[in-house]
Design a protein around this motif. Sequence first.
Motif, PDB file in Angstrom:
ATOM      1  N   GLU A  96      57.485 -34.253  -7.031  1.00  0.00           N
ATOM      2  CA  GLU A  96      56.610 -34.202  -8.197  1.00  0.00           C
ATOM      3  C   GLU A  96      56.315 -32.748  -8.520  1.00  0.00           C
ATOM      4  N   GLY A  97      57.324 -32.077  -9.055  1.00  0.00           N
ATOM      5  CA  GLY A  97      57.192 -30.678  -9.408  1.00  0.00           C
ATOM      6  C   GLY A  97      57.517 -29.750  -8.252  1.00  0.00           C
ATOM      7  N   ALA A  98      57.551 -28.452  -8.561  1.00  0.00           N
ATOM      8  CA  ALA A  98      57.894 -27.451  -7.552  1.00  0.00           C
ATOM      9  C   ALA A  98      56.833 -27.337  -6.472  1.00  0.00           C
ATOM     10  N   GLN A  99      55.559 -27.568  -6.825  1.00  0.00           N
ATOM     11  CA  GLN A  99      54.506 -27.413  -5.821  1.00  0.00           C
ATOM     12  C   GLN A  99      54.663 -28.427  -4.702  1.00  0.00           C
ATOM     13  N   GLU A 100      55.001 -29.680  -5.056  1.00  0.00           N
ATOM     14  CA  GLU A 100      55.219 -30.659  -3.994  1.00  0.00           C
ATOM     15  C   GLU A 100      56.452 -30.301  -3.170  1.00  0.00           C
ATOM     16  N   ALA A 101      57.458 -29.719  -3.808  1.00  0.00           N
ATOM     17  CA  ALA A 101      58.636 -29.285  -3.067  1.00  0.00           C
ATOM     18  C   ALA A 101      58.261 -28.219  -2.042  1.00  0.00           C
ATOM     19  N   LEU A 102      57.405 -27.278  -2.421  1.00  0.00           N
ATOM     20  CA  LEU A 102      56.958 -26.247  -1.479  1.00  0.00           C
ATOM     21  C   LEU A 102      56.162 -26.870  -0.339  1.00  0.00           C
ATOM     22  N   ASN A 103      55.265 -27.795  -0.691  1.00  0.00           N
ATOM     23  CA  ASN A 103      54.488 -28.467   0.354  1.00  0.00           C
ATOM     24  C   ASN A 103      55.395 -29.223   1.316  1.00  0.00           C
ATOM     25  N   LEU A 104      56.444 -29.857   0.783  1.00  0.00           N
ATOM     26  CA  LEU A 104      57.382 -30.594   1.629  1.00  0.00           C
ATOM     27  C   LEU A 104      58.113 -29.649   2.574  1.00  0.00           C
ATOM     28  N   CYS A 105      58.526 -28.502   2.083  1.00  0.00           N
ATOM     29  CA  CYS A 105      59.213 -27.528   2.947  1.00  0.00           C
ATOM     30  C   CYS A 105      58.324 -27.125   4.119  1.00  0.00           C
ATOM     31  N   VAL A 106      57.033 -26.915   3.838  1.00  0.00           N
ATOM     32  CA  VAL A 106      56.098 -26.544   4.901  1.00  0.00           C
ATOM     33  C   VAL A 106      56.001 -27.664   5.922  1.00  0.00           C
ATOM     34  N   ARG A 107      55.853 -28.902   5.447  1.00  0.00           N
ATOM     35  CA  ARG A 107      55.717 -30.035   6.367  1.00  0.00           C
ATOM     36  C   ARG A 107      56.965 -30.219   7.230  1.00  0.00           C
ATOM     37  N   LEU A 108      58.121 -29.921   6.684  1.00  0.00           N
ATOM     38  CA  LEU A 108      59.359 -30.197   7.399  1.00  0.00           C
ATOM     39  C   LEU A 108      59.607 -29.235   8.559  1.00  0.00           C
ATOM     40  N   VAL A 109      59.318 -27.957   8.366  1.00  0.00           N
ATOM     41  CA  VAL A 109      59.807 -26.988   9.360  1.00  0.00           C
ATOM     42  C   VAL A 109      58.740 -26.108   9.981  1.00  0.00           C
ATOM     43  N   ALA A 110      57.496 -26.158   9.494  1.00  0.00           N
ATOM     44  CA  ALA A 110      56.480 -25.225  10.001  1.00  0.00           C
ATOM     45  C   ALA A 110      55.370 -25.961  10.736  1.00  0.00           C
ATOM     46  N   ASN A 111      54.794 -25.293  11.714  1.00  0.00           N
ATOM     47  CA  ASN A 111      53.639 -25.797  12.456  1.00  0.00           C
ATOM     48  C   ASN A 111      52.433 -24.915  12.169  1.00  0.00           C
ATOM     49  N   PRO A 112      51.219 -25.468  12.276  1.00  0.00           N
ATOM     50  CA  PRO A 112      50.026 -24.635  12.087  1.00  0.00           C
ATOM     51  C   PRO A 112      50.075 -23.400  12.979  1.00  0.00           C
ATOM     52  N   GLY A 113      49.743 -22.280  12.389  1.00  0.00           N
ATOM     53  CA  GLY A 113      49.765 -21.022  13.135  1.00  0.00           C
ATOM     54  C   GLY A 113      51.051 -20.246  12.989  1.00  0.00           C
ATOM     55  N   ASP A 114      52.119 -20.887  12.476  1.00  0.00           N
ATOM     56  CA  ASP A 114      53.363 -20.147  12.232  1.00  0.00           C
ATOM     57  C   ASP A 114      53.146 -19.091  11.156  1.00  0.00           C
ATOM     58  N   THR A 115      54.033 -18.117  11.121  1.00  0.00           N
ATOM     59  CA  THR A 115      53.941 -17.032  10.147  1.00  0.00           C
ATOM     60  C   THR A 115      54.855 -17.315   8.961  1.00  0.00           C
ATOM     61  N   ALA A 116      54.338 -17.056   7.764  1.00  0.00           N
ATOM     62  CA  ALA A 116      55.124 -17.195   6.541  1.00  0.00           C
ATOM     63  C   ALA A 116      55.057 -15.891   5.759  1.00  0.00           C
TER      64      ALA A 116
END
Length: 498
Positions: free
Chosen positions: A200-220
Amino acid sequence: MTPSTPVTDPVRHVLLEAPLVRGRQGDSLQRQLLARIRDAILDGRFPSGCRLPGSRDLAADLGVSRNSVTAVYEQLGAEGYIELNRRGTKVAALGRSRARSRADAARAAPPRLSERSAQVASRFADAADTLAFKPGVPALARFPVSAWKRCFDRAFKTAGVSALGYGHPAGEAALRGAILRHLAVARGVRCEAEQVVITEGAQEALNLCVRLVANPGDTAWVEDPGYRGAQTAFQCGDLKVEALRVDGSGLVVPADAWTATPPRLIYTTPSHQYPTGGVLPVARRLALIRQAQACGAWIIEDDYDSEFRHAGELIGAMQGLVPEAPVMYVGTFSKTLFPSLRLGFVVLPQALAAVAAPLLKETLRGGHRHEQLALAEFIESGQFSRHLGRMRRLYRSRQALLRDALAQHLAVPHTVLGGDSGMHLTVRLPPEYPDQAIAEAARAYDMAPAPLSRFALRAQPEDNGLVLGYGNTSESQYPALVQRLARLAQAQRAYRSA
């Protein structure tokens, strides 16, 4: 009707204080009585344990049928407001009243957001898409509504009611196939249909990328200045956000950054850096991919409005440079078509798409199915490519005219950045012309330029300027609008120096 004698019973007084209104649309006598009793209980006017009039007496007092009163009492009993028994009807014990709860809430401290949510502060005031110079808004009046409606009608006729249910979590197969074929030709993206996930738009795509490969505390890592939606996605994912400066060509990675703050995610807009407009050279793209592979990082490539290339051919995507590159390619139709469509996508690396499939099934539900099918036909029929061609010509013309207006009428020192792609120009101003104050003052004149400094996490003196969106602003207005901006800028400088 109300009785002729004065009402001394406080319960009956509340119930009879105003007559029920007959014939009020959408609000029957029964509903009015139900609301009156419910509100009196919640507000504490009918305390716990007090008795309500019998249904026969209340019906006579109000001039309604006894069945209506009985139905109201039964509904209140079902909801737990009153207790019904042979000895009469009384108000149930509910604890504190709504009035007291409201008073307590008014005295209480404001609610606290989670720490990760509290980091996300709105840096832009809301502005209507019709305001002049608002960035990110396409030429809405030029969208081919009739052609879109034909595609949508055919999609509904073909799919019918079957598409009213949930679809495939990753999106309609027809749209995923249409997207991959378009990307292969226009952007050089290498992928199979199962790698494409509709969002649902680019923002959800960004949120999905975070959920898929990152853990809390990781660096972006994020570009600075850069797209605030990426910053928001990372902050809401509880990631440590590191701001990396951009130069005239895009993201700059310091040599020691890979060891000092090794990233899990890297966000970049290599084909058209937002908002400064640079294009990341292929040597820097390849180096970024190579170093990301070495440290186990993932790159989010946001192809923000680079479909609108105004000089030469379209810039190829970074995703297709290296087989199985650790690149998640994000795109949206909000700029190429219209924002309220709310359809975007992410192309995942093949290996990641395979392991992510179970998560996608659990977290995505496959909505907007008729819109997806209509968009698939819009692309496959050639309407999408023809629309892009028309918009490229329009935006190229509008940008040239805006450049002329800036050169002739922006009577303050300035530098124009970017412009080879997209729907905006960035105008850098000296620090004595405060961009946030100018942008705020422009609202009074139906303009919504964005202050450049608010795109930066760690603003520098050079991050002072205005981002002028020309996509949805008629070129006939440019001279007068730019003259007004010049006067506002001069007024803000004078106010600051006074």
